[in-house]
Scaffold this motif. Structure first.
Motif, PDB file in Angstrom:
ATOM      1  N   GLY A   1       0.812  -1.212   0.000  1.00 21.86           N
ATOM      2  CA  GLY A   1       0.000   0.000   0.000  1.00 21.86           C
ATOM      3  C   GLY A   1       0.844   1.259   0.000  1.00 21.86           C
ATOM      4  N   GLY A   2       1.903   1.282   0.827  1.00 23.70           N
ATOM      5  CA  GLY A   2       2.770   2.455   0.870  1.00 23.70           C
ATOM      6  C   GLY A   2       3.506   2.682  -0.429  1.00 23.70           C
ATOM      7  N   LEU A   3       4.026   1.613  -1.029  1.00 22.24           N
ATOM      8  CA  LEU A   3       4.738   1.753  -2.294  1.00 22.24           C
ATOM      9  C   LEU A   3       3.804   2.178  -3.417  1.00 22.24           C
ATOM     10  CD1 LEU A   3       7.128  -1.347  -2.139  1.00 22.24           C
ATOM     11  CD2 LEU A   3       7.651   1.045  -1.642  1.00 22.24           C
ATOM     12  N   ALA A   4       2.580   1.640  -3.421  1.00 21.57           N
ATOM     13  CA  ALA A   4       1.611   2.055  -4.437  1.00 21.57           C
ATOM     14  C   ALA A   4       1.253   3.531  -4.286  1.00 21.57           C
ATOM     15  CB  ALA A   4       0.356   1.191  -4.335  1.00 21.57           C
ATOM     16  N   LEU A   5       1.091   3.976  -3.038  1.00 21.16           N
ATOM     17  CA  LEU A   5       0.787   5.392  -2.801  1.00 21.16           C
ATOM     18  C   LEU A   5       1.940   6.279  -3.238  1.00 21.16           C
ATOM     19  CD1 LEU A   5      -1.054   7.575  -1.588  1.00 21.16           C
ATOM     20  CD2 LEU A   5       0.017   7.115   0.636  1.00 21.16           C
ATOM     21  N   ALA A   6       3.171   5.868  -2.891  1.00 20.13           N
ATOM     22  CA  ALA A   6       4.335   6.662  -3.283  1.00 20.13           C
ATOM     23  C   ALA A   6       4.482   6.728  -4.804  1.00 20.13           C
ATOM     24  CB  ALA A   6       5.593   6.075  -2.653  1.00 20.13           C
ATOM     25  N   ALA A   7       4.258   5.596  -5.481  1.00 18.38           N
ATOM     26  CA  ALA A   7       4.349   5.590  -6.943  1.00 18.38           C
ATOM     27  C   ALA A   7       3.265   6.475  -7.565  1.00 18.38           C
ATOM     28  CB  ALA A   7       4.243   4.163  -7.470  1.00 18.38           C
ATOM     29  N   HIS A   8       2.061   6.455  -6.973  1.00 16.26           N
ATOM     30  CA  HIS A   8       0.969   7.291  -7.486  1.00 16.26           C
ATOM     31  C   HIS A   8       1.286   8.779  -7.313  1.00 16.26           C
ATOM     32  CE1 HIS A   8      -3.100   8.543  -8.488  1.00 16.26           C
ATOM     33  NE2 HIS A   8      -3.144   9.215  -7.355  1.00 16.26           N
ATOM     34  N   LEU A   9       2.017   9.123  -6.261  1.00 11.38           N
ATOM     35  CA  LEU A   9       2.346  10.522  -5.991  1.00 11.38           C
ATOM     36  C   LEU A   9       3.641  10.968  -6.672  1.00 11.38           C
ATOM     37  CD1 LEU A   9       1.381  10.723  -2.193  1.00 11.38           C
ATOM     38  CD2 LEU A   9       0.066  11.499  -4.173  1.00 11.38           C
ATOM     39  N   GLY A  10       4.137  10.181  -7.611  1.00 10.65           N
ATOM     40  CA  GLY A  10       5.293  10.613  -8.408  1.00 10.65           C
ATOM     41  C   GLY A  10       6.630  10.221  -7.832  1.00 10.65           C
ATOM     42  N   LEU A  11       6.747   9.010  -7.316  1.00 11.20           N
ATOM     43  CA  LEU A  11       8.012   8.577  -6.737  1.00 11.20           C
ATOM     44  C   LEU A  11       9.130   8.571  -7.776  1.00 11.20           C
ATOM     45  CD1 LEU A  11       9.569   7.366  -4.313  1.00 11.20           C
ATOM     46  CD2 LEU A  11       8.832   5.105  -5.085  1.00 11.20           C
ATOM     47  N   HIS A  12       8.824   8.173  -9.013  1.00 10.95           N
ATOM     48  CA  HIS A  12       9.866   8.097 -10.040  1.00 10.95           C
ATOM     49  C   HIS A  12      10.453   9.474 -10.348  1.00 10.95           C
ATOM     50  CE1 HIS A  12       6.013   8.910 -11.923  1.00 10.95           C
ATOM     51  NE2 HIS A  12       6.625   9.327 -13.011  1.00 10.95           N
ATOM     52  N   ILE A  13       9.606  10.502 -10.320  1.00 13.70           N
ATOM     53  CA  ILE A  13      10.097  11.862 -10.580  1.00 13.70           C
ATOM     54  C   ILE A  13      10.975  12.335  -9.430  1.00 13.70           C
ATOM     55  CG2 ILE A  13       9.397  14.252 -10.981  1.00 13.70           C
ATOM     56  CD1 ILE A  13       6.823  13.183 -12.222  1.00 13.70           C
ATOM     57  N   LYS A  14      10.556  12.050  -8.208  1.00 14.06           N
ATOM     58  CA  LYS A  14      11.329  12.466  -7.032  1.00 14.06           C
ATOM     59  C   LYS A  14      12.663  11.739  -6.947  1.00 14.06           C
ATOM     60  CE  LYS A  14       6.958  13.275  -4.663  1.00 14.06           C
ATOM     61  NZ  LYS A  14       6.014  12.796  -3.626  1.00 14.06           N
ATOM     62  N   ILE A  15      12.682  10.464  -7.337  1.00 13.89           N
ATOM     63  CA  ILE A  15      13.936   9.716  -7.319  1.00 13.89           C
ATOM     64  C   ILE A  15      14.896  10.260  -8.383  1.00 13.89           C
ATOM     65  CG2 ILE A  15      14.940   7.469  -7.865  1.00 13.89           C
ATOM     66  CD1 ILE A  15      12.628   6.168  -6.439  1.00 13.89           C
ATOM     67  N   ALA A  16      14.375  10.581  -9.565  1.00 16.32           N
ATOM     68  CA  ALA A  16      15.224  11.156 -10.611  1.00 16.32           C
ATOM     69  C   ALA A  16      15.820  12.487 -10.149  1.00 16.32           C
ATOM     70  CB  ALA A  16      14.416  11.346 -11.893  1.00 16.32           C
ATOM     71  N   ALA A  17      15.003  13.322  -9.509  1.00 12.21           N
ATOM     72  CA  ALA A  17      15.513  14.593  -8.984  1.00 12.21           C
ATOM     73  C   ALA A  17      16.551  14.352  -7.886  1.00 12.21           C
ATOM     74  CB  ALA A  17      14.355  15.434  -8.451  1.00 12.21           C
ATOM     75  N   LEU A  18      16.324  13.337  -7.063  1.00 13.57           N
ATOM     76  CA  LEU A  18      17.280  13.005  -6.010  1.00 13.57           C
ATOM     77  C   LEU A  18      18.622  12.579  -6.592  1.00 13.57           C
ATOM     78  CD1 LEU A  18      18.143  12.160  -3.101  1.00 13.57           C
ATOM     79  CD2 LEU A  18      16.971  10.006  -3.510  1.00 13.57           C
ATOM     80  N   LEU A  19      18.596  11.736  -7.604  1.00 12.38           N
ATOM     81  CA  LEU A  19      19.838  11.267  -8.214  1.00 12.38           C
ATOM     82  C   LEU A  19      20.595  12.406  -8.886  1.00 12.38           C
ATOM     83  CD1 LEU A  19      18.544   7.899  -9.712  1.00 12.38           C
ATOM     84  CD2 LEU A  19      20.059   8.186  -7.742  1.00 12.38           C
ATOM     85  N   ILE A  20      19.868  13.301  -9.544  1.00 16.67           N
ATOM     86  CA  ILE A  20      20.533  14.440 -10.183  1.00 16.67           C
ATOM     87  C   ILE A  20      21.140  15.368  -9.130  1.00 16.67           C
ATOM     88  CG2 ILE A  20      20.130  16.503 -11.580  1.00 16.67           C
ATOM     89  CD1 ILE A  20      17.985  14.908 -13.089  1.00 16.67           C
ATOM     90  N   ALA A  21      20.386  15.615  -8.046  1.00 12.20           N
ATOM     91  CA  ALA A  21      20.901  16.488  -6.986  1.00 12.20           C
ATOM     92  C   ALA A  21      22.070  15.869  -6.241  1.00 12.20           C
ATOM     93  CB  ALA A  21      19.778  16.813  -6.001  1.00 12.20           C
ATOM     94  N   SER A  22      22.194  14.558  -6.274  1.00 18.96           N
ATOM     95  CA  SER A  22      23.291  13.909  -5.553  1.00 18.96           C
ATOM     96  C   SER A  22      24.650  14.288  -6.122  1.00 18.96           C
ATOM     97  CB  SER A  22      23.112  12.387  -5.590  1.00 18.96           C
ATOM     98  OG  SER A  22      23.321  11.881  -6.900  1.00 18.96           O
ATOM     99  N   TYR A  23      24.717  14.658  -7.398  1.00 24.60           N
ATOM    100  CA  TYR A  23      26.001  15.033  -7.994  1.00 24.60           C
ATOM    101  C   TYR A  23      26.439  16.427  -7.555  1.00 24.60           C
ATOM    102  CZ  TYR A  23      26.097  10.881 -10.867  1.00 24.60           C
ATOM    103  OH  TYR A  23      26.145   9.576 -11.280  1.00 24.60           O
ATOM    104  N   ASP A  24      25.499  17.262  -7.123  1.00 23.10           N
ATOM    105  CA  ASP A  24      25.880  18.547  -6.543  1.00 23.10           C
ATOM    106  C   ASP A  24      26.352  18.384  -5.102  1.00 23.10           C
ATOM    107  OD1 ASP A  24      25.239  19.904  -8.876  1.00 23.10           O
ATOM    108  OD2 ASP A  24      23.140  20.139  -8.284  1.00 23.10           O
ATOM    109  N   ALA A  25      25.686  17.498  -4.355  1.00 22.06           N
ATOM    110  CA  ALA A  25      26.052  17.287  -2.952  1.00 22.06           C
ATOM    111  C   ALA A  25      27.284  16.402  -2.812  1.00 22.06           C
ATOM    112  CB  ALA A  25      24.875  16.671  -2.191  1.00 22.06           C
ATOM    113  N   ILE A  26      27.372  15.369  -3.652  1.00 22.12           N
ATOM    114  CA  ILE A  26      28.492  14.417  -3.585  1.00 22.12           C
ATOM    115  C   ILE A  26      29.031  14.243  -5.005  1.00 22.12           C
ATOM    116  CG2 ILE A  26      29.254  12.149  -2.783  1.00 22.12           C
ATOM    117  CD1 ILE A  26      26.678  11.968  -1.155  1.00 22.12           C
ATOM    118  N   PRO A  27      30.037  15.000  -5.411  1.00 26.73           N
ATOM    119  CA  PRO A  27      30.560  14.884  -6.770  1.00 26.73           C
ATOM    120  C   PRO A  27      31.182  13.508  -6.999  1.00 26.73           C
ATOM    121  CG  PRO A  27      31.304  16.911  -5.696  1.00 26.73           C
ATOM    122  CD  PRO A  27      30.689  16.058  -4.635  1.00 26.73           C
TER     123      PRO A  27
END
Length: 257
Positions: free
Chosen positions: A133-159
């Protein structure tokens, strides 16, 4: 023509080298990533998802930063990038562990701990229900977009070619584990309180009427009441969990002492 082909080949080699570096970090994160890294997801699907996130992350990352990493030795870059990816995935995996822990606490409170969920998993059915249920809710609320943004931001925080300090990893770990148990207890708290009230009432009834087999009467009532409470309380608990996940994804690299 030959010069153009040589330049095209050089650009393709550089792009592939940069994509490989990004894939190291993305692949490490995807190994533990919620939803996309679950064991019930086929390995081929997880690999395709890792390739897709690699392309998205590569397109949003500074080529100069990645180009500097391609001119260094492969072994240090490989180890550091995989380590960073695993650290990111582990921090997100703790949110799934919070749902599983809450499910175990709920199952113990309503006498459903022996009812297991998906075949091959030792966790109760309530844990499986909360996790899916939690994973389905997270996926419905755009988890894939948030993960992509997280991965891109990780290169600014941790080169590339760098690792978080041991102190930062310690604070991440302690904060993540503390938040895991806090979330788990917040979700399971209505059931824990209900189980406590049930046992107090059962003890009082047994004291007043020792001849009455209160356990045989109370156990079905506890399970039925727990299922009713599960229907009422779990949606709110999942919203609390989703809010905590969103707060982490909005500022994933901030360390609070």
């Amino acid at each position: 023509m030959t010069a153009d082909l040589a330049r095209l080949l050089s650009d393709a080699q550089l792009w592939l080298a940069q994509a490989f570096i990004v894939f190291l970090r993305v692949g490490g994160a995807m190994a533990l990533m919620p939803a996309f890294g679950e064991q019930i997801v086929p390995a081929r699907v997880r690999l395709v998802a890792a390739f897709a996130f690699t392309l998205v992350t590569l397109s949003g990352t500074d080529p100069v930063t990645l180009g500097a990493a391609t001119r260094t030795a492969v072994s240090p870059t490989l180890l550091s990038e995989m380590g960073v990816g695993l650290a990111i995935g582990a921090m997100l995996r703790l949110f799934v562990l919070a749902l599983q822990t809450a499910g175990m606490m709920i199952a113990q409170s309503i006498s459903l701990a022996q009812m297991f969920g998906v075949a091959g998993e030792s966790q109760p059915a309530v844990s499986t229900l909360l996790t899916l249920g939690g994973l389905a809710l997270a996926a419905h609320l755009g988890l894939h977009i948030k993960i992509a943004a997280l991965l891109i931001a990780s290169y600014d925080a941790i080169p590339p070619r760098s690792l978080p300090s041991a102190e930062v990893l310690r604070l991440w770990g302690l904060g993540g584990v503390a938040q895991t148990f806090s979330l788990a207890f917040s979700i399971a708290m209505p059931f824990v309180l209900g189980g406590l009230l049930y046992n107090v009432a059962l003890g009082a009834i047994n004291r007043a009427m020792p001849q009455m087999m209160v356990t045989f009467i109370g156990a079905p009532a506890l399970t039925f009441g727990g299922l009713v409470l599960l229907t009422v309380a779990v949606p709110t608990g999942l919203l609390v969990w989703s809010g905590a996940l969103d707060r982490f994804l909005s500022a994933p690299f901030e360390v609070h002492r």
